[in-house]
Scaffold this motif. Sequence first.
Motif, PDB file in Angstrom:
ATOM      1  N   ALA A 170      83.313  47.892   1.674  1.00 51.44           N
ATOM      2  CA  ALA A 170      83.776  48.673   2.823  1.00 51.44           C
ATOM      3  C   ALA A 170      85.561  48.634   2.214  1.00 51.44           C
ATOM      4  O   ALA A 170      85.916  47.797   1.587  1.00 51.44           O
ATOM      5  N   TYR A 171      85.917  49.865   2.677  1.00 54.68           N
ATOM      6  CA  TYR A 171      87.525  50.039   2.291  1.00 54.68           C
ATOM      7  C   TYR A 171      88.226  50.659   3.617  1.00 54.68           C
ATOM      8  O   TYR A 171      87.642  51.169   4.336  1.00 54.68           O
ATOM      9  N   LYS A 172      89.447  50.397   3.489  1.00 55.21           N
ATOM     10  CA  LYS A 172      90.325  51.041   4.702  1.00 55.21           C
ATOM     11  C   LYS A 172      89.861  50.639   5.869  1.00 55.21           C
ATOM     12  O   LYS A 172      89.712  51.500   6.821  1.00 55.21           O
ATOM     13  N   VAL A 173      89.403  49.523   6.178  1.00 57.39           N
ATOM     14  CA  VAL A 173      88.933  49.056   7.441  1.00 57.39           C
ATOM     15  C   VAL A 173      89.746  49.250   8.648  1.00 57.39           C
ATOM     16  O   VAL A 173      90.908  48.731   8.607  1.00 57.39           O
ATOM     17  N   ASN A 174      89.611  50.139   9.715  1.00 53.81           N
ATOM     18  CA  ASN A 174      90.367  50.576  10.741  1.00 53.81           C
ATOM     19  C   ASN A 174      91.666  51.081  10.185  1.00 53.81           C
ATOM     20  O   ASN A 174      92.618  51.142  11.082  1.00 53.81           O
ATOM     21  N   LYS A 175      91.676  51.506   8.883  1.00 56.23           N
ATOM     22  CA  LYS A 175      92.800  52.326   8.530  1.00 56.23           C
ATOM     23  C   LYS A 175      92.710  53.450   7.984  1.00 56.23           C
ATOM     24  O   LYS A 175      93.593  54.117   7.246  1.00 56.23           O
ATOM     25  N   HIS A 176      91.411  54.020   7.924  1.00 50.79           N
ATOM     26  CA  HIS A 176      91.156  55.269   7.212  1.00 50.79           C
ATOM     27  C   HIS A 176      91.792  56.507   7.691  1.00 50.79           C
ATOM     28  O   HIS A 176      91.753  56.700   9.189  1.00 50.79           O
ATOM     29  N   GLN A 177      92.564  57.237   7.095  1.00 49.96           N
ATOM     30  CA  GLN A 177      93.292  58.640   7.398  1.00 49.96           C
ATOM     31  C   GLN A 177      92.263  59.654   8.217  1.00 49.96           C
ATOM     32  O   GLN A 177      92.851  60.296   8.809  1.00 49.96           O
ATOM     33  N   HIS A 178      90.992  59.424   8.249  1.00 47.05           N
ATOM     34  CA  HIS A 178      90.261  60.594   8.884  1.00 47.05           C
ATOM     35  C   HIS A 178      90.088  60.137  10.144  1.00 47.05           C
ATOM     36  O   HIS A 178      89.414  60.881  10.817  1.00 47.05           O
ATOM     37  N   THR A 179      90.355  58.786  10.465  1.00 47.67           N
ATOM     38  CA  THR A 179      90.267  58.413  12.032  1.00 47.67           C
ATOM     39  C   THR A 179      90.741  59.198  13.235  1.00 47.67           C
ATOM     40  O   THR A 179      90.046  59.603  13.895  1.00 47.67           O
ATOM     41  N   PRO A 180      91.967  59.484  12.946  1.00 45.69           N
ATOM     42  CA  PRO A 180      92.381  60.431  13.959  1.00 45.69           C
ATOM     43  C   PRO A 180      92.081  61.724  13.951  1.00 45.69           C
ATOM     44  O   PRO A 180      91.952  62.455  15.185  1.00 45.69           O
ATOM     45  N   GLU A 181      91.742  62.441  12.811  1.00 42.11           N
ATOM     46  CA  GLU A 181      90.911  63.701  12.821  1.00 42.11           C
ATOM     47  C   GLU A 181      89.638  63.719  13.480  1.00 42.11           C
ATOM     48  O   GLU A 181      89.566  64.735  14.330  1.00 42.11           O
TER      49      GLU A 181
END
Length: 348
Positions: A205-216
């Motif tokens: 797993a990577y960028k957990v709760n921080k991935h830049q695609h979340t708000p998109e």
Amino acid sequence: MSQVRAAIVGATGYGGAETIRLLLAHPHVAITSVVSSSNAGASIAEGFPHLNGILTDKLDAVDVDLLKEKADVVFLATPHGISSELSPKLLDAGLKVIDISGDFRLKNGEDYEQWYKHKPADPAYIDKAVYGLSEVFGDDVKGTDFVSNPGCYPTATALGLAPLAAHRWIDPKSIIVDAKSGVSGAGRGLSLTVHYSEMNENFLAYKVNKHQHTPEIEQTISRLAGEEAVITFTTHLVPMTRGILSTIYVNLKEARSEDEIFALFRSYYEGRRFVRILEKGKFPATKQVLGSNYCDIGLSLDSRTGRLTVISVIDNVVKGAAGQAIQNLNLMMGWDEGTGLAFSPVYP
């Protein structure tokens, strides 16, 4: 029909190279410029030997005046933070722009700065950019000059949720997304994470709760649902080159049968050739969309918990980037949206 002249900026990355591959087969497009700020003057085939004897053009430097002279439409397969400066200049020069980077996807500049760690683009151009999730917002794309191409994870995830959100069948604050990607999604740059001996026989797993695609993803689902969507989004890297598998868990607002849900998805995507809804009890694998512009979706309603599981797969470099960009070009130009993309996946 005269051919549209296309330039690809960022031609030496995976997204740019895939855009070249697909455009070479497009009947209405001629590639007239391939651009790289770091490799100008070199042959594109030096960095991508698979293009030997197919496309041997020298790479141009980034020059708006040159692009205005050589192209009608520009595909920007650039790192984040570059398109925000370049796109306005290209648009002001009268060119059509399809931005494959993330610089214009988020309508709130503060969200972009928070998640991408770059200064946001000019708000006037953010407003001008049409978000090109083809199967959902395709009517907005028709006739526009400026498309912001969705990200790979948001494409797979939003297509798996769009019918449910648009018909207000789900609680948009209950969405949990467990997504996996092949390493090509990290780009062609070198890093320890994608080093062969680090990634082979590994799963992380990577960028957990921080991935830049979340708000998109949240922005798209909120737009469709008419209320704020908040998701839990966890991404994983798997030791394969291409593919995204997005497993989505969501609560329904009221009881629905599985047959009703399947009927909703089939009706919503009727006539959209690149989204394939699998039969009940069947679930998609990344291999079945490899090298193609398809998104395959499987569904399962858990009567015990009342939660719905949606599994959506795409090729991240095609439907998640270059393929959808060309689909958007087709919509922009008034062509059939499948032009140049109507090929089967690669198998095995």
